[in-house]
Design a protein around this motif. Structure first.
Motif, PDB file in Angstrom:
ATOM      1  N   PRO A   1      -0.944   8.417   3.399  1.00 31.05           N
ATOM      2  CA  PRO A   1      -0.668   7.155   2.721  1.00 31.05           C
ATOM      3  C   PRO A   1       0.256   6.219   3.476  1.00 31.05           C
ATOM      4  O   PRO A   1       0.355   5.063   3.118  1.00 31.05           O
TER       5      PRO A   1
ATOM      6  N   SER B   1      -5.147   2.195  -1.162  1.00 31.00           N
ATOM      7  CA  SER B   1      -4.261   3.322  -1.470  1.00 31.00           C
ATOM      8  C   SER B   1      -5.059   4.500  -2.024  1.00 31.00           C
ATOM      9  O   SER B   1      -4.772   5.663  -1.705  1.00 31.00           O
TER      10      SER B   1
ATOM     11  N   THR C   1       0.410   3.785  -3.072  1.00 29.00           N
ATOM     12  CA  THR C   1      -0.045   5.141  -2.756  1.00 29.00           C
ATOM     13  C   THR C   1       0.917   6.178  -3.308  1.00 29.00           C
ATOM     14  O   THR C   1       0.494   7.244  -3.784  1.00 29.00           O
TER      15      THR C   1
ATOM     16  N   MET D   1       0.796  -1.233   0.000  1.00 30.19           N
ATOM     17  CA  MET D   1       0.000   0.000   0.000  1.00 30.19           C
ATOM     18  C   MET D   1       0.828   1.282   0.000  1.00 30.19           C
ATOM     19  O   MET D   1       0.518   2.211  -0.757  1.00 30.19           O
TER      20      MET D   1
END
Length: 372
Positions: A363, A194, A116, A112
């Motif tokens: 993020p 994300s 992101t 992620m």
């Protein structure tokens, strides 16, 4: 006493990783024994909503003097975040968990931060300077993460553990086509989550009460997940929670979701999002050990190599992000030296300012405030 207080954030994050690992392990066991992934998502979101709604109401009552109200624009952002970042994310995650393994699900969630970064760079929320070492680190970390995920899905290699421990009628082993499909679902889940992280920038700007917006997202995701499950699950008996394992897994996942919201929010307020994100791979280690010992999941050499690559890539991305935060702090210090008042500096360091598009700290949050 001060020395013990210094260890509280670390202890909280370690405990949180055990909670996340428990969700992956217990849910995997319940899904294998017949619990529908879509129905599970509905129950999990419903329980989390019942827990968070009263807390959001109390928080809202205390802020009533501010005159803030949820407008149409804020509701539209929250609805989009709940549909993509919660409903689609959760259904993809637990479907992937059902088809692959708890170890793969835990490892692929480490993608992620890298995903992101790509989304933020494309949308202009993240600064990209090819000549910068920190940018190069984030790009290489992203490539390593994605390569590790591909290795987990495609490179099996020799079996290391539990060669013949799975039931003969099980189709959840990595040797079947469902393993690749499950990894694709998990990759899609990471992409959706994300995207949820990126959407927090406009949501935070239009709705500064994060507990209030999270409660709305949980409620909307419950409705959206219910409609999807009612359409996809033709057999109404799939909605019945018969075994104690099914009931316990739904309660554990729902309560764990609410607990993780408060623990992670507190840790981030004390040490920042980077400190929180650094503990993510610990969940992968915990799940890998317990899944092999308790659930007797097959362990492949390719899976271990891929998981290690994902973790290495994750830390490369986090290192680059840490350097970004250091630069931001230096710029703020320079602004202070250029006759900026201390009061204004404190305002710039507020939690709302930390979510600005310059540093994009959100993020770096883990999966795990997973699908509020």
């Amino acid at each position: 006493m001060g020395g013990f207080d210094a260890y509280k954030p670390a202890m909280g994050m370690v405990g949180l990783q055990f909670i996340y690992a428990g969700v992956a392990l217990f849910t995997r066991a319940a899904l294998v024994r017949g619990l529908s992934p879509m129905v599970f998502v509905v129950y999990r979101q419903g329980i989390a909503t019942l827990i968070m709604a009263p807390l959001a109401y109390v928080s809202r009552s205390r802020r009533s003097s501010s005159g803030f109200s949820l407008g149409l624009r804020s509701f539209a952002w929250i609805f989009a975040a709940s549909l993509l970042g919660v409903t689609a994310n959760q259904n993809a995650y637990f479907e992937g968990l059902y088809l692959s393994s708890s170890t793969a699900a835990s490892a692929l969630t480490n993608l992620m931060p890298a995903i992101t970064f790509v989304m933020a760079a494309i949308s202009g929320l993240e600064k990209v300077n090819i000549r910068s070492l920190r940018t190069t680190s984030k790009i290489l970390g992203t490539v390593i993460c994605v390569s590790g995920a591909i290795a987990m899905a495609l490179l099996k290699g020799p079996k290391l553990l539990n060669t013949e421990l799975l039931p003969t009628k099980s189709f959840f082993s990595p040797g079947s086509d469902n393993w690749l499909l499950g990894c694709l679902f998990l990759f899609g889940s990471s992409c959706f989550w994300s995207l949820w992280m990126v959407l927090q920038v406009p949501i935070s700007a239009s709705c500064p009460d994060h507990l209030y917006s999270s409660a709305w997202m949980c409620f909307l995701a419950s409705l959206q997940s219910s409609m999807i499950a009612l359409f996809a699950e033709k057999d109404l008996t799939s909605w019945k929670l018969i075994t104690h394992l099914e009931i316990a897994s739904c309660l554990y996942a729902g309560i764990g979701l609410a607990v993780s919201f408060f623990v992670q929010a507190w840790v981030i307020s004390q040490r920042g999002p980077l400190f929180s994100a650094m503990f993510n791979p610990l969940c992968t280690v915990i799940v890998g050990i317990f899944s092999a010992v308790v659930l007797h999941e097959e362990t492949y050499a390719g899976s271990l190599i891929g998981a290690l690559a994902v973790i290495i890539g994750l830390y490369a991305v986090l290192w680059g992000k840490a350097k970004d935060l250091e630069e931001i702090k230096n710029e703020m210090h320079q602004q202070l030296q250029n006759d900026q008042s201390p009061v204004q500096l404190l305002i710039d360091e507020s939690p709302e300012k930390k979510n600005c598009k310059a540093d994009l700290e959100a993020p770096l949050l883990s999966k795990q405030i997973k699908g509020c």
